[in-house]
Write a protein that holds these residues in place. Structure first.
Motif, PDB file in Angstrom:
ATOM      1  N   LEU A  66       0.861  -1.172   0.000  1.00 52.51           N
ATOM      2  CA  LEU A  66       0.000   0.000   0.000  1.00 52.51           C
ATOM      3  C   LEU A  66       0.900   1.225   0.000  1.00 52.51           C
ATOM      4  O   LEU A  66       1.398   1.648   1.040  1.00 52.51           O
ATOM      5  CB  LEU A  66      -0.921  -0.011   1.221  1.00 52.51           C
ATOM      6  CG  LEU A  66      -2.073   0.985   1.219  1.00 52.51           C
ATOM      7  CD1 LEU A  66      -2.996   0.758   0.025  1.00 52.51           C
ATOM      8  CD2 LEU A  66      -2.865   0.888   2.516  1.00 52.51           C
ATOM      9  N   ASP A  67       1.139   1.779  -1.171  1.00 51.71           N
ATOM     10  CA  ASP A  67       2.110   2.857  -1.351  1.00 51.71           C
ATOM     11  C   ASP A  67       1.658   4.098  -0.578  1.00 51.71           C
ATOM     12  O   ASP A  67       0.581   4.648  -0.843  1.00 51.71           O
ATOM     13  CB  ASP A  67       2.220   3.183  -2.846  1.00 51.71           C
ATOM     14  CG  ASP A  67       3.389   4.099  -3.163  1.00 51.71           C
ATOM     15  OD1 ASP A  67       3.631   5.052  -2.392  1.00 51.71           O
ATOM     16  OD2 ASP A  67       4.054   3.878  -4.188  1.00 51.71           O
ATOM     17  N   PRO A  68       2.470   4.584   0.397  1.00 51.67           N
ATOM     18  CA  PRO A  68       2.045   5.736   1.193  1.00 51.67           C
ATOM     19  C   PRO A  68       2.040   7.046   0.406  1.00 51.67           C
ATOM     20  O   PRO A  68       1.441   8.020   0.858  1.00 51.67           O
ATOM     21  CB  PRO A  68       3.077   5.779   2.324  1.00 51.67           C
ATOM     22  CG  PRO A  68       4.294   5.125   1.758  1.00 51.67           C
ATOM     23  CD  PRO A  68       3.783   4.064   0.838  1.00 51.67           C
ATOM     24  N   ASN A  69       2.683   7.085  -0.748  1.00 52.50           N
ATOM     25  CA  ASN A  69       2.695   8.302  -1.560  1.00 52.50           C
ATOM     26  C   ASN A  69       1.466   8.401  -2.455  1.00 52.50           C
ATOM     27  O   ASN A  69       0.864   9.468  -2.598  1.00 52.50           O
ATOM     28  CB  ASN A  69       3.964   8.350  -2.415  1.00 52.50           C
ATOM     29  CG  ASN A  69       5.217   8.446  -1.571  1.00 52.50           C
ATOM     30  OD1 ASN A  69       5.290   9.230  -0.625  1.00 52.50           O
ATOM     31  ND2 ASN A  69       6.214   7.636  -1.883  1.00 52.50           N
ATOM     32  N   THR A  70       1.082   7.295  -3.077  1.00 54.55           N
ATOM     33  CA  THR A  70      -0.046   7.313  -4.017  1.00 54.55           C
ATOM     34  C   THR A  70      -1.321   6.741  -3.413  1.00 54.55           C
ATOM     35  O   THR A  70      -2.401   6.899  -3.994  1.00 54.55           O
ATOM     36  CB  THR A  70       0.308   6.489  -5.261  1.00 54.55           C
ATOM     37  OG1 THR A  70       0.463   5.108  -4.878  1.00 54.55           O
ATOM     38  CG2 THR A  70       1.605   6.989  -5.890  1.00 54.55           C
ATOM     39  N   LEU A  71      -1.183   6.022  -2.262  1.00 57.51           N
ATOM     40  CA  LEU A  71      -2.284   5.311  -1.617  1.00 57.51           C
ATOM     41  C   LEU A  71      -2.859   4.223  -2.518  1.00 57.51           C
ATOM     42  O   LEU A  71      -3.990   3.771  -2.327  1.00 57.51           O
ATOM     43  CB  LEU A  71      -3.395   6.268  -1.169  1.00 57.51           C
ATOM     44  CG  LEU A  71      -2.951   7.392  -0.212  1.00 57.51           C
ATOM     45  CD1 LEU A  71      -4.157   8.205   0.231  1.00 57.51           C
ATOM     46  CD2 LEU A  71      -2.216   6.823   0.996  1.00 57.51           C
ATOM     47  N   GLN A  72      -2.061   3.792  -3.501  1.00 58.17           N
ATOM     48  CA  GLN A  72      -2.463   2.724  -4.398  1.00 58.17           C
ATOM     49  C   GLN A  72      -1.853   1.398  -3.946  1.00 58.17           C
ATOM     50  O   GLN A  72      -0.755   1.350  -3.388  1.00 58.17           O
ATOM     51  CB  GLN A  72      -2.027   3.031  -5.839  1.00 58.17           C
ATOM     52  CG  GLN A  72      -2.664   4.286  -6.426  1.00 58.17           C
ATOM     53  CD  GLN A  72      -4.171   4.195  -6.477  1.00 58.17           C
ATOM     54  OE1 GLN A  72      -4.725   3.252  -7.044  1.00 58.17           O
ATOM     55  NE2 GLN A  72      -4.839   5.194  -5.905  1.00 58.17           N
ATOM     56  N   ARG A  73      -2.544   0.330  -4.195  1.00 62.07           N
ATOM     57  CA  ARG A  73      -2.112  -1.030  -3.871  1.00 62.07           C
ATOM     58  C   ARG A  73      -1.400  -1.595  -5.090  1.00 62.07           C
ATOM     59  O   ARG A  73      -1.979  -1.681  -6.173  1.00 62.07           O
ATOM     60  CB  ARG A  73      -3.351  -1.847  -3.515  1.00 62.07           C
ATOM     61  CG  ARG A  73      -3.190  -3.296  -3.159  1.00 62.07           C
ATOM     62  CD  ARG A  73      -4.582  -3.800  -2.761  1.00 62.07           C
ATOM     63  NE  ARG A  73      -4.662  -5.220  -2.504  1.00 62.07           N
ATOM     64  CZ  ARG A  73      -4.939  -6.145  -3.402  1.00 62.07           C
ATOM     65  NH1 ARG A  73      -5.130  -5.776  -4.670  1.00 62.07           N
ATOM     66  NH2 ARG A  73      -5.028  -7.422  -3.069  1.00 62.07           N
TER      67      ARG A  73
END
Length: 494
Positions: free
Chosen positions: A109-116
């Motif tokens: 769960l990428d903390p920069n993009t909030l994408q999985r």
């Protein structure tokens, strides 16, 4: 079941009575004697045959109870893990509690993009750096399955990242015995040789039976290699209640305990006195979704029963904390992961992994990791309990202030107020001040903390000699796996 205060260690929670622990032990021994285990490993079967176990059909082994008793007597009651510099870091004994991440999540769960998305080598390196900087994360695991390396090399490449990006101890996963041997080789390079690694183990192995009541060849290979090399190991049933273990908590404990004890017997027959950490992790099966789930009351009771059995056996214990079923870092994630963390600590589980796991262990969240670091700090303060020495009771201060006074200006307050727990992430300001500072949520503050750590924190590096030695192990393994070197230009961290 009950809560009390232990001898000098603050609060504790017990799930089983002494009689219940004994009943579960006897039931597990009955399963081992009368039903037995199917063991897909010739050396292990022969070790058991020579020790007096009955073997039928080549690999169906019936364990006499005296073998279980002998193994429990020979296994050490305490295990110590060391950091990369050789300092004692984790004392796995009694009710000492330590926390770390999990391994091999499929998604990041990428903390920069909030994408999985899938994990890259740089993501794992960043995650390990966050762990290195987080004072309440005591050990590391590999966090994510690497998508940018050959699948046959994933566990080796993960270990190279871990050992070069933190001094903290590790818990490792290895797909087979050859992988474990290469990990042992890299760890030995990092600490100064195999004898030093044996004396001061840097990592613990996690390996599993196959429930119900089977031991696969690969798992037993790793169990025997660990025993032979003095590597602490945990042979942990990862049962799903209602599917691979029975649906009731008591029956699940009986079966999982039988599987763990059978692994302990094999382990101790290979190397008497080798370090073993007892535990397993059963998850209830949600019959509505057919999904194994974390942090429900039943999952917490499984762990409590397991820890009480570890205390009954006088063995170090292994369990879970800081993990959840939520798909994003939301209220459900914090509720579930916090309750698991608090209860695991109160239960006295020695080494708890999977902090940062989301979506039933499919996804890892660095936001949840840094929030959990603070949850663990809160929990540790709670475990210390209340001091009742003369100074802490403050009778003189109470008499000095007297009726109608206040303690703001008293010397007792000045001397002690800094001892109260203070947060790094939690916001204790009023609404107006919070609003003026951007109305940031806990998740917002967690993402800012991640960014700051990655921009400013530099883990203690390994020497160039150690780096070259680790790379040499990897090169040899890649050639053995027939993996072209040109495929491995991803960043492993510095």
């Amino acid at each position: 079941m009950g809560v009390g205060t232990s001898h000098g260690n603050g609060l504790f929670f017990r799930t089983l009575t002494e009689k219940q622990a004994m009943d579960i032990h006897h039931a597990s021994c009955q399963i081992l004697e009368e039903t037995g285990m199917v063991i897909h490993h010739e050396e292990a079967v022969e070790l058991l045959r020579q020790a007096g176990a009955l073997v039928e059909n080549g690999n169906h082994v019936y364990f006499p109870t005296y073998l279980v008793q002998q193994a429990l007597q020979s296994a050490p009651s305490r295990v110590t893990l060391y950091n990369r510099s050789g300092g004692a870091a984790l004392h796995l004994e009694g009710s000492n509690v330590y926390f770390g991440t999990g391994s091999d999540t499929l998604n990041y769960l990428d903390p920069n993009t909030l994408q999985r998305r899938k994990w890259l080598q740089e993501d794992v390196a960043n995650g390990i750096k966050i762990c290195d900087k987080s004072p309440n994360i005591d050990f590391v695991m590999s966090m994510g399955l690497l998508s940018d390396v050959d699948p046959r090399m994933i566990n080796r490449e993960q270990y190279a990242i871990m050992v070069q990006n933190t001094e903290k101890p590790q818990v490792v996963i290895a797909e087979d015995g050859d992988t474990l041997r290469d990990i042992i080789e890299m760890a030995a390079v990092a600490v100064g040789g195999k004898e030093r690694l044996r004396q001061k183990p840097l990592f613990m192995l996690y390996t599993e039976p196959t429930s119900p009541l089977q031991h696969p060849k690969e798992s037993v290979d790793k169990l025997l290699i660990a025993a032979e090399n003095g590597v602490p190991t945990n042979f942990a049933c990862g049962g799903v209640a209602g599917a691979s273990v029975p649906v009731t908590v008591g029956a699940a404990l009986v079966q999982a305990n039988a599987e763990a004890l059978s692994g302990l017997v094999i382990h101790q027959l290979k190397a008497k006195g080798a370090p073993f950490v007892y535990g397993y992790g059963n998850s209830p099966l949600d019959m509505r979704t057919m999904q194994a789930i974390y942090a429900t009351p039943e999952a917490i009771l499984y762990q409590g029963g397991m820890v009480d059995l570890a205390h009954y056996y006088q063995l170090p214990s292994w369990g879970y904390a800081g993990c959840c079923n939520s798909k994003v870092c939301d209220e459900q994630a914090i509720m579930e992961s916090t309750q698991f963390t608090l209860m695991g600590a109160l239960q006295g589980c020695n080494i708890m992994h999977d902090v940062f796991y989301m979506e039933f262990g499919l996804t890892g969240s660095l936001e949840l990791l840094v929030i959990s670091n603070e949850v663990i700090e809160r929990t540790r303060r709670l475990l210390r309990g209340i001091d009742t020495d003369k100074e802490s009771l403050g009778v003189e201060a109470i008499m000095r202030v007297g009726p109608g006074g206040n303690f703001l200006g008293d010397e007792h307050t000045a001397a002690h107020f800094r001892q109260n727990w203070r947060p790094e992430l939690s916001d204790f300001s009023n609404y107006e001040n919070w609003s003026e500072n951007g109305s940031k949520t806990m998740a917002d503050r967690a993402r800012e903390r991640i960014k700051t750590i990655l921009e400013t924190h530099h883990p203690k590096p390994v020497t160039e000699e150690v780096r070259a030695g680790i790379e040499a192990v990897l090169i040899k393994a890649r050639e053995k796996c027939a993996v072209p070197r040109s495929r491995y230009k991803g960043k492993r961290g510095k």
